[in-house]
Design an enzyme around this catalytic site. Structure first.
Site, mmCIF file in Angstrom:
data_model
loop_
_atom_site.group_PDB
_atom_site.id
_atom_site.type_symbol
_atom_site.label_atom_id
_atom_site.label_comp_id
_atom_site.label_asym_id
_atom_site.label_seq_id
_atom_site.Cartn_x
_atom_site.Cartn_y
_atom_site.Cartn_z
ATOM 1 N N ARG A 225 -13.676 -8.760 1.830
ATOM 2 C CA ARG A 225 -12.371 -8.061 2.013
ATOM 3 C C ARG A 225 -11.145 -9.211 1.862
ATOM 4 O O ARG A 225 -10.235 -9.934 1.056
ATOM 5 C CB ARG A 225 -11.129 -6.778 2.299
ATOM 6 N N ARG B 114 0.831 -1.091 0.047
ATOM 7 C CA ARG B 114 -0.268 -0.187 -0.042
ATOM 8 C C ARG B 114 0.979 1.346 0.156
ATOM 9 O O ARG B 114 1.513 1.306 1.311
ATOM 10 C CB ARG B 114 -0.797 0.054 0.935
ATOM 11 N N GLN C 230 -10.162 -4.060 -2.568
ATOM 12 C CA GLN C 230 -11.464 -3.641 -2.404
ATOM 13 C C GLN C 230 -12.751 -3.344 -3.616
ATOM 14 O O GLN C 230 -13.514 -4.493 -2.736
ATOM 15 C CB GLN C 230 -10.852 -1.572 -2.234
#
Ligand code: CP
Ligand code: NVA
Length: 305
Positions: A292, A102, A132
């Protein structure tokens, strides 16, 4: 297929395989059936931005698949002190079986894949958030059935979530209508590619500045924060532009009566969505958050298994 950098790189068949596997793993987990598909494997998780869902779901997911996950804050590894992506990719490839990252720049994620020799998973960049959207598609499928032909309305910022949603819906043959303020549009290249993806897969992309046009007849209404990570200094000006783009009762009433409400979270009640919508009977945001875990387990099993 080796990485998950962008849903634009995945075919409809690969996305379908992922959603089918995710649904199976979810069912098995609830039935207490173990699935140690990644026994003995290690995932490195590099974070240059905050996270609740991504961090916990990848770590728990890896554990449930029989492997280990390593949390690597970019502040604590040499990457944060200027070590190159090239060297980081080469070195981490010698220890790990996969990396979830990320960060800010999509180019850094692409370079990690280019220079490393293990699967790379994009856990959010300024441009994209593919994990996502796999969870979102699983959630829509669970609540509204077959994805093909369903209409999703995204109302809000032309951001990473909007971009991956464009690719994901287009690839699955859905209609995706995105309404943003004129000052905060989606990336032009992403829109162009998503339109081509839609054309090839029987989907439809609508780009508008009118939230009502997007919401009309939708099966799902989706929004995200107006202030993404790294944009905190733009809050005052953004809030002014976005107030007509709030998902509230009035906007939601334009969707199909059985429409669901989606939000990737974290949410800011009273800003992009009202309390009565996000905490109302048609909101599925916590199923979406749970998914998720299941969607990313499927991604890891497919890439690292
Ligand atoms: N939706 C999402 O990615 O949440 P986190 O920022 O908590 O990981
Ligand atoms: N658009 C948001 C998503 C958070 C999961 C951000 O980038 O901060």
């Amino acid at each position: 297929m080796k990485h998950l950098l962008s849903l634009h790189d995945w075919s409809k068949a690969e996305m379908t395989e992922c959603l089918t596997l995710a649904a199976r793993l979810k069912k098995e987990l609830k039935e207490g059936v173990a699935h140690p598909i990644l026994k003995g494997k290690t995932l490195g998780m590099i974070f240059s931005k905050s996270s609740t869902r991504t961090r916990v779901s990848f770590e728990v997911g890896m554990y449930q698949l029989g492997g280990n996950a390593l949390f690597l804050s970019s502040n604590d590894i040499q990457l944060g002190r200027g070590e190159s992506i090239y060297d980081t990719a080469k070195v981490l490839s010698r220890f790990l079986d996969g990396i979830m990252i990320r960060t800010f720049r999509q180019e850094d994620v692409n370079d990690l894949a280019k220079y490393g020799s293990i699967p790379i998973i994009n856990g959010l960049t300024d441009l994209l958030h593919p994990c996502q959207i796999l969870a979102d598609l699983l959630t829509i499928q669970e609540h509204r059935g077959d994805l093909a032909g369903k209409k999703v309305a995204y109302v809000g910022d032309g951001n990473n979530v909007a971009h991956s949603l464009l690719y994901g819906c287009a690839k699955m043959g859905m209609e995706i209508a995105v309404a943003t303020p004129p000052e905060y549009p989606c990336d032009e290249t992403v829109v162009r590619q998503a339109m081509a993806d839609a054309e090839a897969n029987g989907g439809k992309v609508v780009i508008t500045n009118d939230p009502a046009e997007a919401a009309k007849g939708a099966d799902a209404i989706y929004t995200d924060t107006w202030i993404s990570m790294g944009q905190e200094d733009q809050k005052a000006e953004k809030v002014k532009s976005f107030s007509p783009y709030q998902v509230n009762k009035e906007l939601f009433s334009l969707a199909k009566p059985e429409a669901i409400f989606l939000h990737c979270l974290p949410a800011y009640r009273g800003m992009e969505v009202t309390e009565e919508i996000i905490d109302g009977p048609q909101s599925v945001v916590f199923d979406e958050a749970e998914n998720r875990l299941h969607a990313q387990k499927a991604v890891m099993a497919m890439l690292m298994g």
